[in-house]
Design a protein around this motif. Structure first.
Motif, PDB file in Angstrom:
ATOM      1  N   ARG A  47       0.825  -1.206   0.000  1.00 50.61           N
ATOM      2  CA  ARG A  47       0.000   0.000   0.000  1.00 50.61           C
ATOM      3  C   ARG A  47       0.862   1.260   0.000  1.00 50.61           C
ATOM      4  NH1 ARG A  47      -2.228   3.836   3.597  1.00 50.61           N
ATOM      5  NH2 ARG A  47      -1.039   2.996   5.374  1.00 50.61           N
ATOM      6  N   LEU A  48       1.826   1.304   0.904  1.00 48.32           N
ATOM      7  CA  LEU A  48       2.668   2.485   1.036  1.00 48.32           C
ATOM      8  C   LEU A  48       3.629   2.624  -0.146  1.00 48.32           C
ATOM      9  CD1 LEU A  48       3.469   2.123   4.842  1.00 48.32           C
ATOM     10  CD2 LEU A  48       1.848   3.712   3.790  1.00 48.32           C
ATOM     11  N   ARG A  49       4.186   1.507  -0.573  1.00 45.40           N
ATOM     12  CA  ARG A  49       5.148   1.540  -1.682  1.00 45.40           C
ATOM     13  C   ARG A  49       4.482   2.011  -2.971  1.00 45.40           C
ATOM     14  NH1 ARG A  49      10.820  -0.242  -2.707  1.00 45.40           N
ATOM     15  NH2 ARG A  49      10.922  -0.548  -4.940  1.00 45.40           N
ATOM     16  N   SER A  50       3.217   1.633  -3.186  1.00 45.23           N
ATOM     17  CA  SER A  50       2.536   2.052  -4.422  1.00 45.23           C
ATOM     18  C   SER A  50       2.427   3.571  -4.496  1.00 45.23           C
ATOM     19  CB  SER A  50       1.141   1.426  -4.493  1.00 45.23           C
ATOM     20  OG  SER A  50       0.285   1.928  -3.466  1.00 45.23           O
ATOM     21  N   ALA A  51       2.202   4.224  -3.357  1.00 47.01           N
ATOM     22  CA  ALA A  51       2.113   5.687  -3.337  1.00 47.01           C
ATOM     23  C   ALA A  51       3.469   6.313  -3.640  1.00 47.01           C
ATOM     24  CB  ALA A  51       1.595   6.162  -1.989  1.00 47.01           C
ATOM     25  N   VAL A  52       4.528   5.758  -3.069  1.00 44.84           N
ATOM     26  CA  VAL A  52       5.869   6.290  -3.312  1.00 44.84           C
ATOM     27  C   VAL A  52       6.247   6.130  -4.781  1.00 44.84           C
ATOM     28  CG1 VAL A  52       8.318   5.996  -2.790  1.00 44.84           C
ATOM     29  CG2 VAL A  52       6.626   5.894  -0.958  1.00 44.84           C
ATOM     30  N   THR A  53       6.021   4.947  -5.327  1.00 43.18           N
ATOM     31  CA  THR A  53       6.372   4.692  -6.726  1.00 43.18           C
ATOM     32  C   THR A  53       5.622   5.635  -7.660  1.00 43.18           C
ATOM     33  OG1 THR A  53       6.797   2.362  -6.211  1.00 43.18           O
ATOM     34  CG2 THR A  53       6.453   2.933  -8.520  1.00 43.18           C
ATOM     35  N   ALA A  54       4.332   5.832  -7.411  1.00 41.11           N
ATOM     36  CA  ALA A  54       3.541   6.725  -8.265  1.00 41.11           C
ATOM     37  C   ALA A  54       4.034   8.165  -8.166  1.00 41.11           C
ATOM     38  CB  ALA A  54       2.065   6.641  -7.878  1.00 41.11           C
ATOM     39  N   SER A  55       4.430   8.593  -6.977  1.00 45.24           N
ATOM     40  CA  SER A  55       4.892   9.968  -6.808  1.00 45.24           C
ATOM     41  C   SER A  55       6.210  10.206  -7.527  1.00 45.24           C
ATOM     42  CB  SER A  55       5.046  10.296  -5.324  1.00 45.24           C
ATOM     43  OG  SER A  55       6.154   9.623  -4.749  1.00 45.24           O
ATOM     44  N   LEU A  56       7.041   9.173  -7.641  1.00 43.36           N
ATOM     45  CA  LEU A  56       8.321   9.302  -8.340  1.00 43.36           C
ATOM     46  C   LEU A  56       8.168   9.157  -9.846  1.00 43.36           C
ATOM     47  CD1 LEU A  56      10.565   7.187  -5.928  1.00 43.36           C
ATOM     48  CD2 LEU A  56      10.453   9.672  -6.086  1.00 43.36           C
ATOM     49  N   ASP A  57       7.228   8.318 -10.256  1.00 42.36           N
ATOM     50  CA  ASP A  57       7.052   8.050 -11.686  1.00 42.36           C
ATOM     51  C   ASP A  57       6.366   9.184 -12.438  1.00 42.36           C
ATOM     52  OD1 ASP A  57       8.285   5.637 -11.384  1.00 42.36           O
ATOM     53  OD2 ASP A  57       6.447   4.429 -11.421  1.00 42.36           O
ATOM     54  N   GLN A  58       5.844  10.175 -11.725  1.00 42.20           N
ATOM     55  CA  GLN A  58       5.115  11.250 -12.405  1.00 42.20           C
ATOM     56  C   GLN A  58       6.034  12.190 -13.192  1.00 42.20           C
ATOM     57  OE1 GLN A  58       3.573  14.520  -9.917  1.00 42.20           O
ATOM     58  NE2 GLN A  58       4.795  13.714  -8.214  1.00 42.20           N
ATOM     59  N   PHE A  59       7.330  12.136 -12.923  1.00 41.30           N
ATOM     60  CA  PHE A  59       8.237  13.097 -13.535  1.00 41.30           C
ATOM     61  C   PHE A  59       8.782  12.569 -14.864  1.00 41.30           C
ATOM     62  CE2 PHE A  59       8.573  13.808  -8.922  1.00 41.30           C
ATOM     63  CZ  PHE A  59       8.104  15.113  -8.880  1.00 41.30           C
ATOM     64  N   ASP A  60       8.673  13.396 -15.883  1.00 43.11           N
ATOM     65  CA  ASP A  60       9.286  13.093 -17.176  1.00 43.11           C
ATOM     66  C   ASP A  60      10.801  13.248 -17.042  1.00 43.11           C
ATOM     67  OD1 ASP A  60       9.255  12.894 -20.243  1.00 43.11           O
ATOM     68  OD2 ASP A  60      10.234  14.833 -19.912  1.00 43.11           O
ATOM     69  N   HIS A  61      11.540  12.259 -17.488  1.00 37.42           N
ATOM     70  CA  HIS A  61      12.985  12.285 -17.292  1.00 37.42           C
ATOM     71  C   HIS A  61      13.654  13.422 -18.052  1.00 37.42           C
ATOM     72  CE1 HIS A  61      13.466   7.878 -15.698  1.00 37.42           C
ATOM     73  NE2 HIS A  61      12.710   8.644 -14.937  1.00 37.42           N
ATOM     74  N   ARG A  62      13.117  13.780 -19.213  1.00 42.89           N
ATOM     75  CA  ARG A  62      13.701  14.902 -19.950  1.00 42.89           C
ATOM     76  C   ARG A  62      13.496  16.210 -19.194  1.00 42.89           C
ATOM     77  NH1 ARG A  62      10.952  13.914 -25.689  1.00 42.89           N
ATOM     78  NH2 ARG A  62       9.258  13.451 -24.227  1.00 42.89           N
ATOM     79  N   GLY A  63      12.305  16.394 -18.640  1.00 41.93           N
ATOM     80  CA  GLY A  63      12.070  17.586 -17.833  1.00 41.93           C
ATOM     81  C   GLY A  63      12.938  17.607 -16.590  1.00 41.93           C
TER      82      GLY A  63
END
Length: 484
Positions: A129-145
């Motif tokens: 449950r907790l890890r899914s929130a962390v992963t989603a918060s990190l994955d939102q960023f475009d690597h080029r940006g």
């Protein structure tokens, strides 16, 4: 916690505890302190002494003579990290709380081994449950940006010292670029960076001020969460608050703390270690300049040889078991020896053989608790180092290599300073624009009737365009080497 039989230690190993050490009470040969002079001056040598005396799992003592097992073998580390049914991440499993082995109110170990409502201290469904929130918060960023932001911060830092012709890179670059990037991603202001750099470094040193430094970090993050309730943005704090997992404010604060501290510590150390290799090892630098090794591959090589986190806390045995020939009792604490596992001869018989193409190292742990932000850390290191070396291709060590010093704690080894010299250059915003080179002459029948190129409507005249590409650091260094 059980201790190995006395026959496992040699009389001359130097691993016997001093008189009065709590380890004597168990009747075994005792455990070695992972703090103090020996651990600070040569931690890798200490790990090898432990391996020779005890095998892949050795008894050790943490600050306050708290007992634990240090896992030294590569396979044993992976076993502990991936076998969550036997080895828990929840510190409340540890028997040291009930035995009075530690004082939670005063021990400097608390920021590292104390229980918190975050995914690091959870198992099973709660961890998911907790890890899914962390992963989603990190994955939102475009690597080029993300690279564009790192680019901006890196140029700002380099502009602050490029005119002087000399710099101390740890204090002016490698410690600040990761924190600037992470505070931006979390949603904090750049002004928070200097205070958080100091607090984060102090926290990892496990000193008498570690608890106070931890409070500084937590208070800053609590203020951030309150602000994001009022004005959310595209940042990690806002993403955690809005995630369907339904994190409480305390859970959000603790996960922000986790991301900030773990990401900062590992990335700052990684950048310092890579740049030290560039200015001290001609073969390493030559492989980069000659194209035999890319910068991302150089980062992986350093992750094998000098992981930014040498010891990772902690796992706790859910029941009696054996590991590496040692009897592990229920409730025992185990520490992952990431640095020791990476040089285990069982998988690296010859440590000098390059492994820069291989990501099977332990530097980001393994299993379900493997670091979720490791790709962001790599991007910060790759981008920041590339910009530094592109702008200062003649960078060289400013002192004899023997004068470099490190500060070590139980968990990590930090290069204290990296003085360098280079040709003085103006800040980037003062550099005159360089005109684009003239196109090659057109010849041959294919071009005999071609019309001259016309700028696109609204485009700036060519002489005023900002060049989009500069010679790569590898090409510029190659030319410098040819001149010598």
């Amino acid at each position: 916690m059980t201790l190995p039989h006395p026959e496992h230690a040699t009389e001359n190993s130097g691993l016997l505890p001093p008189p009065g050490c709590p380890a004597h009470a168990g009747g075994g040969p005792g455990a070695v302190r992972l703090f103090g002079p020996a651990a600070e001056t040569d931690p890798m040598g200490l790990y090898e002494d432990l391996r020779a005396a005890h095998g892949p799992v050795a008894p050790v003592l943490l600050d306050g003579d708290v007992r634990a097992w240090l896992v030294l073998g590569y396979l044993e580390n992976r076993d502990v990290a991936t076998r969550s049914t036997q080895f828990s991440r929840d510190p409340r499993v540890w028997h040291g709380w009930s035995s009075g082995e530690i004082d939670p109110a005063t021990s400097p170990l608390m920021p590292m081994i104390g229980w918190r409502p975050d995914c690091v201290c959870a198992d099973g469904e709660e961890h998911q449950r907790l890890r899914s929130a962390v992963t989603a918060s990190l994955d939102q960023f475009d690597h080029r940006g993300l690279r564009r932001q790192i680019n901006r911060f890196a140029h700002q830092l380099i502009d602050s010292f490029c005119e002087s012709g000399e710099a101390e890179l740890v204090g002016t670059f490698t410690e600040h670029l990761p924190m600037l990037t992470l505070t931006h991603l979390l949603g904090m202001s750049d002004e928070e960076t200097p205070r958080l750099v100091h607090a984060a470094r102090d926290l990892f040193k496990a000193t008498e001020t570690s608890l106070a430094s931890n409070e500084i970090v937590v208070e800053s993050l609590e203020q951030l969460v309150r602000a994001k309730h009022v004005r959310p943005g595209q940042d990690i704090a806002s993403a955690l608050l809005a995630h369907p997992a339904g994190l409480t404010d305390e859970e959000v604060v603790q996960h922000l703390r986790l991301i900030l501290l773990a990401g900062y510590e590992t990335t700052a150390n990684l950048m310092s270690n890579v740049l030290r290799m560039v200015v001290t090892d001609p073969r390493f630098r030559g492989s980069l300049a000659g194209g035999q090794m890319t910068l991302p591959e150089a980062v992986e090589q350093v992750l094998w040889d000098e992981p930014p986190l040498m010891v990772c806390p902690s796992r706790y045995a859910k029941g009696d078991t054996t590991l590496g020939g040692q009897l592990i009792r229920e409730g025992d604490m185990l520490l992952l020896g990431l640095a020791a596992g990476n040089v285990d001869k069982a998988i690296r018989p010859d440590p000098s053989t390059p492994v820069h193409h291989n990501r099977a190292h332990l530097s980001f742990s393994a299993g379900s608790h493997e670091c979720p932000g490791q790709d962001i850390g790599r991007i910060i290191a790759d981008t920041g180092i590339d910009i530094l070396l592109t702008r200062l291709p003649d960078i060289a060590l400013g002192v004899p290599e023997g004068e470099l010093t490190w500060r070590s704690s139980t968990w990590a080894r930090h290069l204290t300073a990296l003085p360098v010299t280079f040709a003085a250059r103006p800040p980037r915003n003062q550099q005159s624009p360089v005109p684009l080179p003239a196109p090659p002459p057109r010849s041959g029948p294919a071009f005999s009737t071609a019309a001259p190129s016309v700028p696109a409507p609204g485009a700036a005249p060519e002489s005023h365009r900002r060049p989009d590409a500069r010679p790569s650091w590898w090409a510029r260094l190659g030319r410098l080497l040819l001149r010598r």
